[in-house]
Every structure is written in C-alpha cells, then in structure tokens.
Design a protein around this motif. Structure first.
Motif, mmCIF file in Angstrom:
data_model
loop_
_atom_site.group_PDB
_atom_site.id
_atom_site.type_symbol
_atom_site.label_atom_id
_atom_site.label_comp_id
_atom_site.label_asym_id
_atom_site.label_seq_id
_atom_site.Cartn_x
_atom_site.Cartn_y
_atom_site.Cartn_z
ATOM 1 N N ASP A 127 0.837 -1.202 0.000
ATOM 2 C CA ASP A 127 0.000 0.000 0.000
ATOM 3 C C ASP A 127 0.869 1.247 0.000
ATOM 4 O OD1 ASP A 127 -0.368 0.958 3.281
ATOM 5 O OD2 ASP A 127 0.635 -0.905 2.722
ATOM 6 N N ILE A 128 0.446 2.203 -0.814
ATOM 7 C CA ILE A 128 1.204 3.434 -0.926
ATOM 8 C C ILE A 128 0.557 4.439 0.008
ATOM 9 C CG2 ILE A 128 2.043 5.163 -2.526
ATOM 10 C CD1 ILE A 128 1.634 3.124 -4.756
ATOM 11 N N GLY A 129 0.984 4.407 1.277
ATOM 12 C CA GLY A 129 0.280 5.198 2.278
ATOM 13 C C GLY A 129 0.774 6.619 2.378
ATOM 14 N N ALA A 130 1.989 6.771 2.861
ATOM 15 C CA ALA A 130 2.487 8.089 3.225
ATOM 16 C C ALA A 130 2.979 8.882 2.014
ATOM 17 C CB ALA A 130 3.611 7.938 4.232
ATOM 18 N N LYS A 131 2.733 8.388 0.837
ATOM 19 C CA LYS A 131 3.236 8.954 -0.407
ATOM 20 C C LYS A 131 3.184 10.482 -0.474
ATOM 21 C CE LYS A 131 1.426 8.902 -5.130
ATOM 22 N NZ LYS A 131 0.492 8.121 -5.936
ATOM 23 N N GLY A 132 1.975 11.019 -0.306
ATOM 24 C CA GLY A 132 1.797 12.461 -0.435
ATOM 25 C C GLY A 132 2.700 13.238 0.507
ATOM 26 N N GLU A 133 2.808 12.740 1.748
ATOM 27 C CA GLU A 133 3.568 13.487 2.740
ATOM 28 C C GLU A 133 5.061 13.358 2.547
ATOM 29 O OE1 GLU A 133 2.495 12.675 6.804
ATOM 30 O OE2 GLU A 133 0.399 12.635 6.170
ATOM 31 N N MET A 134 5.493 12.217 2.025
ATOM 32 C CA MET A 134 6.931 11.982 1.968
ATOM 33 C C MET A 134 7.615 12.771 0.862
ATOM 34 S SD MET A 134 7.401 8.005 2.897
ATOM 35 C CE MET A 134 6.776 7.530 1.337
ATOM 36 N N ARG A 135 6.809 13.228 -0.064
ATOM 37 C CA ARG A 135 7.393 13.853 -1.222
ATOM 38 C C ARG A 135 8.090 15.173 -0.889
ATOM 39 N NH1 ARG A 135 6.567 13.738 -6.735
ATOM 40 N NH2 ARG A 135 4.888 12.263 -6.852
ATOM 41 N N ASN A 136 7.437 15.965 0.004
ATOM 42 C CA ASN A 136 7.976 17.307 0.209
ATOM 43 C C ASN A 136 9.047 17.421 1.285
ATOM 44 O OD1 ASN A 136 5.976 16.546 1.811
ATOM 45 N ND2 ASN A 136 4.709 18.363 1.599
ATOM 46 N N VAL A 137 10.125 16.702 1.121
ATOM 47 C CA VAL A 137 11.299 16.929 1.967
ATOM 48 C C VAL A 137 12.529 16.948 1.072
ATOM 49 C CG1 VAL A 137 10.537 15.981 4.157
ATOM 50 C CG2 VAL A 137 11.422 14.445 2.419
ATOM 51 N N THR A 138 13.490 17.795 1.404
ATOM 52 C CA THR A 138 14.761 17.700 0.706
ATOM 53 C C THR A 138 15.803 17.247 1.722
ATOM 54 O OG1 THR A 138 15.640 19.875 1.183
ATOM 55 C CG2 THR A 138 14.092 19.723 -0.661
ATOM 56 N N THR A 139 16.839 16.594 1.223
ATOM 57 C CA THR A 139 17.864 16.069 2.120
ATOM 58 C C THR A 139 18.534 17.188 2.911
ATOM 59 O OG1 THR A 139 18.203 14.289 0.555
ATOM 60 C CG2 THR A 139 19.926 14.644 2.177
ATOM 61 N N ALA A 140 18.780 18.325 2.232
ATOM 62 C CA ALA A 140 19.458 19.432 2.905
ATOM 63 C C ALA A 140 18.622 19.936 4.091
ATOM 64 C CB ALA A 140 19.718 20.563 1.924
ATOM 65 N N ASP A 141 17.316 20.109 3.865
ATOM 66 C CA ASP A 141 16.445 20.582 4.950
ATOM 67 C C ASP A 141 16.449 19.607 6.109
ATOM 68 O OD1 ASP A 141 15.666 22.854 3.597
ATOM 69 O OD2 ASP A 141 13.956 21.863 2.621
ATOM 70 N N THR A 142 16.401 18.317 5.781
ATOM 71 C CA THR A 142 16.355 17.296 6.822
ATOM 72 C C THR A 142 17.611 17.353 7.691
ATOM 73 O OG1 THR A 142 15.172 15.972 5.212
ATOM 74 C CG2 THR A 142 15.864 14.874 7.208
ATOM 75 N N LEU A 143 18.764 17.543 7.035
ATOM 76 C CA LEU A 143 20.010 17.587 7.808
ATOM 77 C C LEU A 143 20.097 18.866 8.637
ATOM 78 C CD1 LEU A 143 22.502 16.001 5.259
ATOM 79 C CD2 LEU A 143 21.398 14.957 7.239
ATOM 80 N N LEU A 144 19.576 19.963 8.078
ATOM 81 C CA LEU A 144 19.571 21.203 8.863
ATOM 82 C C LEU A 144 18.632 21.075 10.063
ATOM 83 C CD1 LEU A 144 19.712 24.094 6.236
ATOM 84 C CD2 LEU A 144 21.522 23.181 7.667
ATOM 85 N N ASP A 145 17.495 20.402 9.873
ATOM 86 C CA ASP A 145 16.571 20.162 10.994
ATOM 87 C C ASP A 145 17.262 19.402 12.114
ATOM 88 O OD1 ASP A 145 14.441 21.467 9.929
ATOM 89 O OD2 ASP A 145 13.384 19.676 9.230
ATOM 90 N N LEU A 146 18.102 18.460 11.706
ATOM 91 C CA LEU A 146 18.839 17.666 12.682
ATOM 92 C C LEU A 146 19.672 18.576 13.583
ATOM 93 C CD1 LEU A 146 19.564 14.778 13.447
ATOM 94 C CD2 LEU A 146 21.408 14.873 11.796
ATOM 95 N N VAL A 147 20.389 19.520 12.946
ATOM 96 C CA VAL A 147 21.232 20.440 13.715
ATOM 97 C C VAL A 147 20.359 21.382 14.544
ATOM 98 C CG1 VAL A 147 23.013 22.211 13.572
ATOM 99 C CG2 VAL A 147 23.031 20.276 11.979
ATOM 100 N N ARG A 148 19.265 21.871 13.938
ATOM 101 C CA ARG A 148 18.365 22.750 14.692
ATOM 102 C C ARG A 148 17.849 22.029 15.933
ATOM 103 N NH1 ARG A 148 16.015 23.851 9.423
ATOM 104 N NH2 ARG A 148 16.798 25.858 8.687
ATOM 105 N N ASN A 149 17.496 20.748 15.766
ATOM 106 C CA ASN A 149 16.931 20.009 16.894
ATOM 107 C C ASN A 149 17.956 19.756 17.999
ATOM 108 O OD1 ASN A 149 14.146 19.698 16.457
ATOM 109 N ND2 ASN A 149 14.561 18.237 14.822
ATOM 110 N N MET A 150 19.252 19.886 17.666
ATOM 111 C CA MET A 150 20.267 19.737 18.712
ATOM 112 C C MET A 150 20.203 20.889 19.706
ATOM 113 S SD MET A 150 23.668 18.613 16.740
ATOM 114 C CE MET A 150 23.822 17.022 15.980
ATOM 115 N N PHE A 151 19.652 22.020 19.253
ATOM 116 C CA PHE A 151 19.603 23.203 20.116
ATOM 117 C C PHE A 151 18.167 23.661 20.286
ATOM 118 C CE2 PHE A 151 23.569 22.945 17.755
ATOM 119 C CZ PHE A 151 24.461 22.820 18.803
#
Ligand code: 7O9
Length: 483
Positions: A127-151
C-alpha cells in the motif's frame, strides 16, 4: 556438582529464558491463530488490538522510562567524569560508531551487489500510504533540521515536540516539481526531540563536573535519580516474557500476507536479514574479541534479555533500560561508561538500519532496472550512514530517511512501497543488531578507558558498580567453594 551448576545457571538466567520463550510462544501463537478465521478472512483490527493490549501496556512502561533514564544517566555519568576524560570516552564511542556503521553499510552493499535480489524479482504492490507526505522533503532541509533540533529553544517543549521544516508549493504553480522553488517554513511536530535532550544533558553534566565540589549535591541528586530509574527498570523487566509474547502474536495477526516475506521479496529479505545478523553476530563479536580479548559468546549470552526485548518491541530506545541493566549487572561494564555512551549510541548508532537502507536503495534500483555507477553507490553509502546517524533527530523518521537515500539516485519516494511488506520483520532484526552494536561499543570503550577510570575518585555511581561486582564475585567464590 553438575546439576548444581545447571541449577545456578538456570536461576541466574531464568528471566532471559522466559523472555526468549515468550518470543517463541508469540510466534507459535501468532502463526497458529492466523489459521483460525476462515480462508481469505483475517482477524479484525479490534481483535488484534485486544491481543496487543498487554504487549502495548508493557511497551508503555518501558517507554515511560526512556526520558528520565537518558537525562539522569547522561548527567550523572558526564558529571562524575572530568572534562578531558568524558571527551576521550565520547570520542572513542563516536569513532566506534562511525567505523562499525561504515562496515555494516559496506557489508550490505557487497551482499546486495553479489546476490542481486532485484534482478528477476516481481514488483509487489504494497500500500502506498504516506506517499503524499513523503514527497515534500529535501535532504538538505532534513540535515539542517537535525542540527536545529540539537539546540531546542525550550527544554520542556523538547520533551514533547521537535522542529520540522515544511515546504509549501508556490501559489502560482501548486504542482511545481522542483522543491527548491517551494516556500520554506517551519513547525513543531509531535515526538520527543531526543537529540536536543541528549545534547542538553551532556552540557549540563559538563557544567556539573566543571563546578566540582560546588555542585556535589546536584550531581548526587542526579546519580540517585538514575539509580531509582534503574530500580524501576528492574521491576518492569519481569513483565517482559508476557509483554513480548503478546506483542509478537498481535503483530503476526495484523500482517496481511506472510507469503510475500518468503515469496516475492524472499531473496531481498534474505540479503538484509543475513547481512544484519552476520554483522551483529559475527563481525561485531570478532571486533570485540580483537579489542578486549574477552569471550564474545558469553557477552552476547549475557545480553539475551535485551536481545529478546529488542526483537519483541522493535524499538532500541524502548529497549535501552533493559540494555543498560544487562550491560551493568551481567557484563559488569562500568556505569560511568554505559550510562554515558548507551544513550548516545541508542540515538546515533544504528548499524542494522544503515545496512538496511543501503541494501533497500540498491534493491529498488535493481528492480527498476537502473544501473548504478560507482559514484551512485558511494552516494548511497554516505547517505545511508548519515540517515542512520540522524534518524532519531528527524521528525517522523522511519521511511523519510529511506526516501533521502532513494533520492540520491533519483528514485521516487513512492518506491518505498515496494519493500514495505517485509519492513515490519526486518525492523526487528535491525533493532536487535542496533542494540548489540551499542552494547559492544560500550564494552570496548569501557575496556580502553579502564585505566583512566580507576584513576578518578569513586562516586556514588562507581560505588554501586563495585558493590555489584563484589556481590558477583562473592557468589562465584561461594559457588566454587561448594564444588
Ligand atoms: C530501532 F536515547 C533514547 F533512548 F532516548 C532514544 C529515544 C528515541 C533514542 C532514539 C530514539 C528515536 O527516536 N529513534 C528512532 C529510531 C527514531 C526514528 C527511527 C529510528 C530507527 O529505528 C530502527 C529502524 O527502524 O531501523 C529500529 N526500529 O533501532 O529502534
């Protein structure tokens, strides 16, 4: 004499046997009960939820321990070391994490390239469940979120929520395919910001150790709090045989089609499971033996309780209290090391997950008939390593991290659905090896830090440790005398 030996052994490991028995019984019941409904029908979600109830209650208790456990253990352990020693211990741990994760990824890639499970495999239509939601992320944003979440800006909020970059399509063109043209915003989403809490606790511990005598009471407070949490852990652990039994049974009843695991996706499943188990039960034990000259078989056997819990819960964070208990009480690892490096390991060290993501991406590429260059494979390895390190810091991780890996070779997020049918089972193997990796790491770091640790004064944490090992050796002596 022999009988006495066996009886003592059984008594000491009773709970572990019961828990492993719980997993096995859970599989037997799950498989058996699947056959009860008429052909083509299955258990209703309501029935499954009743069976899951007991397992879920056990899981809730374990999860309740995570927050107090990581905060108090990190503060107590880092606070009782001086800055340079905690730096060394932390550095050694991170070095171990990076080396073993890279080894896991390489092992996975070699296996998947040799076996080529994607050639000739049929496409499954999960089943293609989370399809719609998973599309709108970029790798760069995800990695920056990681650093943001550290602080985290607010530590109370960090116990409940983490930050997530959200992209919205331009008004003029809602179907804009180029994500870099989307508007960047942010929001706080559900879920503990674990990276932020780990960083904050370490900083707090460093401050305590810098204050020395001036903060003795606060340090003692956190040390005693950390013991208290471990005491409760000791009680909750007694529920694990029943807890894992019901968790495993309910999961098996809930699954759509077990045929897929061993059918269409069989070879893929075998590569991932084989690679993960080889890494956890051959590579890591060999490393452990090379570095410490101790018996890895005994070490793994002593971790049995944690391994069974990891398999039953498929969550290395929920297993953390059990892992800590096994490491300290059975493998006699210095708590100043285990309480410092285990929470960090649970957060950033996921060998099984890294191997899995690399294999999954290459499998999907093979399935799609995409030929991969050396550069592609290198990119996959680097992202898979990064994704496993960052998973705990990324809101709604899980499949998002796999999407990042797929993205590096231009595969669409939807392709995750090709392997979803076997994910629930592979997750259990990944979790077991993630937990084993953290445990071996703590043991190897403790071995290399032994001399430095004995040089610093004994505090509450060490006192307990020494009492434990004394009690242990006293028992052994008694037992040997009886012989
Ligand atoms: C697997 F340190 C802790 F214990 F407090 C801690 C708490 C939460 C550590 C980590 C987390 C956490 O959120 N971890 C997380 C792990 C979040 C998202 C994904 C994963 C990956 O999980 C593994 C996998 O799916 O491969 C596996 N299920 O080890 O728990």
């Amino acid at each position: 004499m022999r009988r006495e030996h066996i009886r003592l052994f059984m008594r000491e490991n009773l709970l572990t046997f019961l828990t492993i028995g719980g997993v096995i019984l859970g599989i037997v019941f799950g498989m058996g009960l699947r056959e009860v409904p008429a052909e083509g029908e299955k258990w209703s979600p309501r029935d499954v939820s009743y069976i899951n109830f007991i397992g879920d209650t056990f899981l809730r208790m374990l999860k309740a321990l995570i927050l107090p456990l990581i905060i108090t253990s990190l503060i107590a352990a880092v606070g009782s070391l001086d800055l340079s020693l905690s730096g060394k211990i932390g550095g050694r741990a991170v070095l171990y994490y990076v080396i073993t994760t890279v080894m896991a990824v390489i092992l996975g890639i070699v296996l998947v390239l040799l076996v080529k499970p994607g050639r000739g495999a049929e496409e499954s239509n999960g089943d293609i469940g989370a399809k719609g939601e998973m599309r709108n992320v970029t790798t760069a944003d995800t990695l920056l979120d990681l650093v943001r979440n550290m602080f985290p800006p607010n530590l109370v909020q960090a116990c409940l929520q983490q930050y997530q970059t959200v992209l919205t399509p331009p008004k003029t063109n809602p179907d804009e395919p180029d994500l870099t043209l989307w508007t960047v915003g942010g929001k706080f989403s559900e879920g503990m910001n674990i990276i932020g809490l780990v960083v904050a606790s370490i900083v707090f511990g460093i401050a305590l150790s810098a204050l020395k005598e001036d903060a003795q009471m606060v340090l003692k407070f956190f040390q005693q709090l950390s013991h208290t949490v471990m005491k409760i852990t000791g009680w909750v652990i007694w529920l694990s045989p029943v807890g894992v039994l019901f968790l495993v049974t309910a999961k098996l009843l809930e699954m759509e089609d077990l045929g897929e695991v061993f059918g269409k996706l069989g070879l893929y499943f075998a590569v991932v499971a084989g690679g993960i188990l080889f890494h956890g039960f051959v590579v890591l034990p060999l490393l452990f033996f090379l570095f410490t000259h101790k018996n890895p078989v005994q070490f793994v056997a002593n971790m049995g309780q944690a391994i069974a819990t990891a398999f039953g819960t498929s969550s290395s964070s929920a297993t953390l209290p059990v892992t800590m208990q096994c490491l300290e009480e059975k493998n006699h690892i210095d708590p100043r090391v285990s309480r410092f490096v285990l929470p960090i390991g649970a957060t950033i060290n996921m060998d099984g997950t890294a191997l899995y993501e690399a294999v999954a991406a290459i499998f999907i590429a093979q399935l799609r008939g995409l030929s991969l260059s050396f550069g592609n494979i290198l990119a996959i390895s680097i992202t898979a390593t990064a994704a496993s390190i960052g998973a705990a810091g990324i809101p709604q991780a899980g499949l998002v991290t796999l999407v990042m890996v797929l993205d590096t070779v231009g595969l669409p997020a939807e392709d995750v659905s090709l392997i979803i049918a076997v994910d629930w089972l592979l997750d259990r193997f990944r979790t077991v090896v993630n937990v084993l990796g953290d445990s071996f790491g703590a043991a190897i770091v403790a071995h290399y830090s032994q001399n430095e640790l004995t040089a610093i004064p004994v505090t509450e944490v060490t006192e307990k440790y020494q009492k434990n090992s004394l009690a242990y050796s006293a028992e052994t002596v008694l037992f040997e005398e009886r012989l």
